[in-house]
Design an enzyme around this catalytic site. Structure first.
Site, PDB file in Angstrom:
ATOM      1  N   TYR A   1       0.818  -1.217   0.000  1.00 60.21           N
ATOM      2  CA  TYR A   1       0.000   0.000   0.000  1.00 60.21           C
ATOM      3  C   TYR A   1       0.852   1.267   0.000  1.00 60.21           C
ATOM      4  CZ  TYR A   1      -3.507  -3.477   1.081  1.00 60.21           C
ATOM      5  OH  TYR A   1      -4.315  -4.587   1.021  1.00 60.21           O
ATOM      6  N   GLY A   2       1.941   1.242  -0.785  1.00 59.14           N
ATOM      7  CA  GLY A   2       2.771   2.438  -0.927  1.00 59.14           C
ATOM      8  C   GLY A   2       2.084   3.488  -1.773  1.00 59.14           C
TER       9      GLY A   2
ATOM     10  N   ASP B   1       9.982  15.851 -15.300  1.00 59.73           N
ATOM     11  CA  ASP B   1      10.747  16.347 -14.166  1.00 59.73           C
ATOM     12  C   ASP B   1      11.911  15.418 -13.823  1.00 59.73           C
ATOM     13  OD1 ASP B   1       9.816  14.500 -11.618  1.00 59.73           O
ATOM     14  OD2 ASP B   1       8.241  14.726 -13.102  1.00 59.73           O
TER      15      ASP B   1
ATOM     16  N   HIS C   1       3.361  20.037 -15.164  1.00 56.89           N
ATOM     17  CA  HIS C   1       4.723  20.570 -15.089  1.00 56.89           C
ATOM     18  C   HIS C   1       5.085  21.564 -16.193  1.00 56.89           C
ATOM     19  CE1 HIS C   1       5.894  16.546 -12.929  1.00 56.89           C
ATOM     20  NE2 HIS C   1       5.096  17.308 -12.199  1.00 56.89           N
TER      21      HIS C   1
ATOM     22  N   GLU D   1       0.058  18.608 -11.594  1.00 55.69           N
ATOM     23  CA  GLU D   1       1.093  19.125 -10.717  1.00 55.69           C
ATOM     24  C   GLU D   1       1.769  20.288 -11.434  1.00 55.69           C
ATOM     25  OE1 GLU D   1       3.783  15.943  -9.890  1.00 55.69           O
ATOM     26  OE2 GLU D   1       2.605  15.163  -8.230  1.00 55.69           O
TER      27      GLU D   1
END
Length: 869
Positions: free
Chosen positions: A459-460, A712, A745, A766
């Site tokens: 569950y990362g 990125d 980005h 993001e």
């Protein structure tokens, strides 16, 4: 977009009007046929019909079924119609300067109240030959006394609320002007043109061979420069006509070539005068170019038209004859049936290569033929697509798992990009299948006979994702997924949400609850069309193209409405094929399949025909070289783009993908263009830059799942000025719908929306991590460029479930005034917005405009607005 009435004349918004137009068309056609036997005007009897079959252009077209050419084809059952705006024009190129004695207009119901008939020697400067402000429509024969090569109807006031519409536009008179070319057929028009450079995106090489003297090619301001055209076969060249813009060539050559590499001079001058030049030459070749060595001005070289005349060869430059469709899918397409030995070993071998190959060039497509497969665990790595070859998902039964996990990245699934699964059934061994992905990893047309776990083992972290046209019998568990979009599906349940879970047309979806719980739920999707997919039709490959759905809910299958296109009607491209060859195949009328691999293109892939299907397999990737656009789509109906990646090159491409030329105005509401699982990347794998990733100028386009990413990180260096790109998605067309929009980005606006009546269902963003300081992102008096900007001129727009996050790692003190920016007006509406500061790396002052609480501290807690205004 409203569904129009059906039937052969369904081009207006109400059925009674369409029936009236249909009746009018029949009566008009009958009258026109009778007129063939009755002289209608004494001036015509002695004069020649000059316009029929000649090149016609127009200011706009209503749709792909009403082109300018339909008004000069001699068929009173076809017509040109324009957009519903003033002014509009239709013009015809007679081919040489002629004496004009009369012009006949056969108006459809939508006629001109005020219009002019004008003539021109060059297609630029116009002289009035007739003018009225009391047009009556119907059939008009106008006596005129004029001369010119170009004749046009210039409408200034419409008599109805619709556009201008002509069944026929006929010009009568006599030839005998001063600019006809030497004997020969016009060979170059509409053929593939390339150039050494272009001044900007609005002056491409193709504009010099399009038959439109209102468009042009222009080069960079340097010597030498060239423009060449591929005639398609070795031909005998008798003359070349150059229609120079003011920036002309003082010293230039006309050259021919058999192969596009070795050139022979057939004309040379150092005293070019510009203007219109018709050069008598003698030569042979498949390729013809103008090669400029000295400019006549301080600007580049610029041609309104470059025309090559002569006699076409009998495929002398193409010994195989016309380009053939179909063929081998290449070595990186793996096709299995239930009897194939060692399927698991072959799947494991692909995964071992692709598990962590995030920026490599290997690409794979795995196909399963209809049947049942037992005991498989297909682990899906980067640039790998797994698909069933049945007509319906249940035709391919996997008793096992199709798995994405994050062991390669220590249990972090936020970089599990660029992979897909489609069109099959899975019965998981342990009850739940695991699909722990991030962006650009679609899960389409799948039947999960159990549950679906969207989190990695342990569950990362996870940051996905997208499901469409799928049925999950059990429960979907997003667990650690920050956001997710599900469309037109059926689920047995949904367990939780982190920030932003969005559903449209999903049977079994949780109820609307944003912001607590974090569910945005629409009962239906206003419009959708499922992605084209390859399947086996008997023993032959075909591509199925699903039909448009209105207010959809639940899966489209079985018995998905649509059409089937055999692979023999596709050009099957392989890495190493040139853009010129691909464009020639498209111009010939073939659709296009990209087999897995990398395609470097030195000119845009030009999709010009309505209803063309362009389908990528295994994340086939286009890389534009020398700053060209990777792909351009004309303003036509029903193009389907699906399943490929556009990866910016080192040249500064104006756009990576352009749909419709700037100013496109035709309506495509009955048959929109769709862009599905088409992704863009600027940097990461190679040196790269672009100005804008996707530019949508056409009306009525559906963008169904895309990730547009300025990198990125990567195997190649990245940075604020290393892989620059200003805008991710620029929408200028009206009635554009985005479902599943991921854009990240970019240096300025990630999304900028100028068209009216735009709609977005789910947006994930993001802001650029690498902004060096506040000044670098200052937008006039506004701190930071909004992630999603609706321009001030827009009066109608709506969005549901939109989120923006900041992670300003280079300077955590940066402040964004807002994540979203839009005019404050009743027709511009937003539902369920959020902004998040990731660990305090930068902050938002507001959510949208000056509304909504700002973020604060390092708590990574969303700030939300449920309704705006």
């Amino acid at each position: 977009m409203l569904a129009p009435p059906t039937g052969p004349t369904a081009l207006r918004p109400s059925a009674p009007l369409s029936r009236r137009h249909a009746a009018a068309a029949v009566i008009t056609a009958l009258i026109a046929s009778l007129l063939l036997f009755v002289p209608s005007h004494s001036a015509r009897a002695a004069d020649t019909l000059l316009s029929q079959g000649k090149t016609a252009t127009a200011s706009s077209t209503e749709n792909g079924g009403t082109p300018a050419s339909a008004a000069v084809d001699g068929n009173t059952g076809t017509r040109w119609s324009s957009a519903a705006a003033d002014p509009q024009w239709l013009q015809v190129d007679l081919g040489s300067t002629s004496t004009i004695s009369s012009v006949a207009l056969n108006w459809e119901t939508a006629y001109a109240k005020s219009f002019k008939i004008q003539t021109s020697a060059n297609g630029t400067d116009w002289t009035d030959a007739y003018s009225t402000t009391t047009g009556t429509g119907g059939n008009q024969t106008l006596a005129v006394n004029a001369s010119g090569r170009y004749v046009r109807m210039y409408g200034t006031v419409r008599a109805t609320q619709y556009g201008y519409s002509l069944w026929e536009f006929q010009v009568y008179g006599s030839t005998g002007g001063t600019t006809p070319p030497a004997a020969g057929t016009l060979l170059s028009q509409g053929k593939t043109a390339t150039a050494s450079s272009t001044e900007n995106a609005g002056t491409p090489a193709s504009a010099a061979v399009d038959g439109n003297t209102g468009t042009r090619w222009s080069s960079a301001a340097a010597d030498p420069q060239w423009l060449q055209v591929d005639l398609g076969s070795t031909s005998t060249i008798s003359s070349v006509a150059l229609n120079w813009e003011a920036a002309y060539g003082k010293a230039f050559k006309i050259q021919t070539s058999a192969n596009g590499t070795s050139w022979t001079d057939i004309y040379s001058t150092t005293t070019g005068t510009g203007g219109n030049q018709t050069l008598t030459v003698s030569g042979t070749g498949r390729y013809v170019r103008v090669y400029g060595t000295a400019r006549g001005t301080g600007y580049g070289y610029s041609l309104w038209e470059f025309q090559v005349f002569g006699t076409a060869g009998d495929d002398g430059g193409n010994p195989g004859g016309p380009i053939q469709g179909g063929g081998d899918l290449g070595p990186n397409v793996k096709v299995f049936d239930p009897s194939t030995p060692n399927i698991q070993g072959q799947l494991d071998q692909i995964f071992a290569q692709q598990e962590s190959n995030q920026f490599g060039d290997a690409r794979y497509q795995v196909f399963f033929k209809p049947g049942t497969y037992n005991g498989l665990n297909d682990q899906v790595g980067f640039y790998t697509s797994v698909s069933g070859l049945g007509k319906n998902p249940d035709d391919v039964q996997i008793n096992g798992d199709i798995t994405v996990d994050a062991g390669w990245f220590n249990g972090n699934a936020t970089q599990n990009f660029w992979r897909s699964v489609e069109n099959l059934a899975i019965k998981p061994v342990a009850g739940d299948d695991r699909w722990a992905v991030a962006q650009a990893a679609p899960f389409r047309r799948i039947h999960v006979q159990g549950g679906l776990n969207l989190a990695p083992n342990g569950y990362g972290w996870a940051s996905g994702g997208y499901i469409a046209d799928s049925k999950i019998d059990g429960t979907v568990g997003p667990y650690s997924q920050q956001q997710w979009y599900t469309r037109d599906s059926s689920i047995g349940g949904w367990t939780n949400g982190v920030w932003n879970m969005v559903f449209s047309g999903v049977q079994g979806a949780p109820a609307q609850g944003f912001p607590n719980p974090v569910y945005t739920t629409l009962a239906t999707t206003p419009e959708s069309r499922e992605k084209p997919y390859m399947y086996l039709d008997g023993n032959s490959y075909s591509v199925f193209v699903p039909s448009l759905r209105q207010n959809a809910s639940g899966v489209s299958w079985p018995n998905t409405p649509g059409t089937s296109i055999p692979l023999t009607q596709f050009y099957v491209a392989h890495p190493g094929d040139s853009a010129a060859t691909i464009n020639a195949a498209l111009a010939q009328g073939l659709n296009l399949v990209f087999t897995p691999g990398i395609y470097h293109v030195d000119q845009p892939i030009n999709v010009t025909r309505a209803n063309t299907v362009v389908l990528g397999l295994g994340y086939a990737t286009l890389v534009p070289d020398n700053g060209v656009d990777a792909m351009k789509v004309a303003d036509v109906d029903g193009v389907r783009l699906a399943g490929f990646l556009i990866d910016a090159g080192s040249g500064n491409s104006p756009q990576l993908l352009q749909v419709g030329a700037p100013g496109s105005s035709a309506s495509h509401s009955a048959n929109p263009t769709t862009i599905q699982d088409v992704f863009a990347r600027v940097g990461g794998a190679r040196a790269a830059q672009a100005q804008t990733a996707f530019e949508i100028n056409s009306n009525d386009v559906i963008i169904d799942h895309t990730w547009i990413w300025r990198a990125d990180h990567g195997s190649a260096p990245t940075g604020w000025n290393v892989n620059p790109a200003d805008i991710g998605l620029k929408v200028n067309g009206n009635n554009v719908l985005a479902t599943g929009l991921f854009v990240e980005h970019f240096k300025k606006y990630d999304v900028e929306w100028s068209g009216q009546n735009g709609r977005t269902i789910f947006f994930q963003n993001e802001k650029a991590y690498d902004a060096p300081n506040q000044a670098a992102v200052q937008n006039g008096s506004i701190r930071g460029f909004a992630a999603y900007k609706v321009d001030d001129n827009v009066t109608t727009h709506e969005g549901w479930g939109l989120g923006s996050y900041c992670n300003y790692t280079a300077d955590p003190s940066i402040i964004q005034d807002h994540g979203f920016e839009a005019p404050t007006t009743a027709g511009v509406k937003f539902h369920d917005l959020l902004v998040v500061s990731l660990g305090g790396m930068g902050q938002y002052a507001h959510v949208i405009n000056n509304t909504g609480p700002g973020t604060s501290g390092t708590s990574t807690v969303p700030s939300t607005v449920t309704s705006y205004p």
